[in-house]
Design a protein around this motif. Structure first.
Motif, PDB file in Angstrom:
ATOM      1  N   ARG A  50       5.736  26.807  -9.014  1.00  0.00           N
ATOM      2  CA  ARG A  50       4.365  27.280  -8.877  1.00  0.00           C
ATOM      3  C   ARG A  50       3.408  26.178  -9.276  1.00  0.00           C
ATOM      4  O   ARG A  50       3.777  25.228  -9.961  1.00  0.00           O
ATOM      5  N   ARG A  67       8.250  25.456  -3.679  1.00  0.00           N
ATOM      6  CA  ARG A  67       9.050  26.556  -3.113  1.00  0.00           C
ATOM      7  C   ARG A  67       8.116  27.724  -2.814  1.00  0.00           C
ATOM      8  O   ARG A  67       7.374  28.182  -3.673  1.00  0.00           O
ATOM      9  N   CYS A 116       6.638  31.327  -2.099  1.00  0.00           N
ATOM     10  CA  CYS A 116       6.805  32.728  -2.471  1.00  0.00           C
ATOM     11  C   CYS A 116       5.945  33.574  -1.543  1.00  0.00           C
ATOM     12  O   CYS A 116       4.845  33.177  -1.171  1.00  0.00           O
ATOM     13  N   GLU A 155       9.888  32.963   2.793  1.00  0.00           N
ATOM     14  CA  GLU A 155      10.011  32.941   1.338  1.00  0.00           C
ATOM     15  C   GLU A 155      11.284  32.203   0.948  1.00  0.00           C
ATOM     16  O   GLU A 155      12.362  32.452   1.496  1.00  0.00           O
TER      17      GLU A 155
END
Length: 222
Positions: A100, A133, A135, A145
């Motif tokens: 994140r 990555r 989400c 995702e």
């Protein structure tokens, strides 16, 4: 003169990048959610894809929209690799895969590294990169995702580029950016579920809305 709208050029470029990626027409359609008949029309130079489809293909191939639209000379075509005994070893550059990105923390200071990816030295020489990555489901079927996107850090992008955007201090989101005189609109690919969201110039300043980088490649582990 721009080749925008030239069906023959588009057909040749799609074929070239499919061949370079080693992907069949059937798999290409499955990955991007395109109808097989539609892609066939593009490859036969019978129809020309819409701008959103061009953007999806550019993201998938890891090229710019211009690379799909403009003609390529022989010197610009993907080079055939030399024989295995002559294959040069291009040591890749490792970049962190982040789980994140949040407000207030410079990307280089983020410690939540969940994996590593390698990018070619030639790409690494063009700027600073990180990977993220994905989400959520807002960019399906182009980006799923769990996919990893390779991002070049930059504070601005071209119209309709796919970017990593930080809104109101929340975690960064992956969206296409439509630039307007009055502000910007963040657009998901999965518009049936996620409606486009417009931010005025005042909101961009006050919230704030901040572009962190441009998505230059998508990677998926099958």
């Amino acid at each position: 003169m721009s080749a925008l709208g030239n069906k023959q050029v588009m057909a040749q470029n799609i074929k070239m990048y499919m061949e370079d990626k080693g992907i069949s027409r059937k798999e290409f359609c499955k990955r991007l959610g395109f109808a097989y008949s539609t892609v066939t029309d593009w490859l036969n130079a019978e129809k020309y894809p819409r701008i959103d489809k061009i953007e999806m293909m550019a993201t998938f191939f890891g090229v710019s929209k211009a690379d799909l639209v403009e003609p390529h000379t022989a010197t610009h075509s993907p080079a055939k690799p030399p024989a295995p005994s002559q294959q040069p070893r291009d040591k890749g550059i490792r970049i962190p895969v982040l789980g994140r990105v949040v407000a207030g923390i410079p990307i280089e200071a983020i410690e939540e590294i969940i994996d590593w990816e390698e990018i070619p030295q030639k790409m690494a020489a063009t700027g600073k990169f990180f990977a993220l990555r994905v989400c959520g489901h807002s960019m399906e079927p182009t980006i799923l995702e769990g996919d990893v996107v390779i991002v070049r850090q930059q504070e601005d992008v071209d119209n309709y580029d796919t970017a990593i955007v930080l809104v109101n201090g929340d975690e960064a989101t992956v969206k296409r950016v439509k630039k307007q005189k009055e502000g910007i609109t963040l657009i998901a690919t999965n518009t049936s579920v996620y409606e486009p969201h417009f931010y005025s110039n005042q909101e961009i300043h006050d919230l704030p809305v901040k572009i962190l980088g441009k998505v230059v490649e998508m990677r998926r582990r099958l």
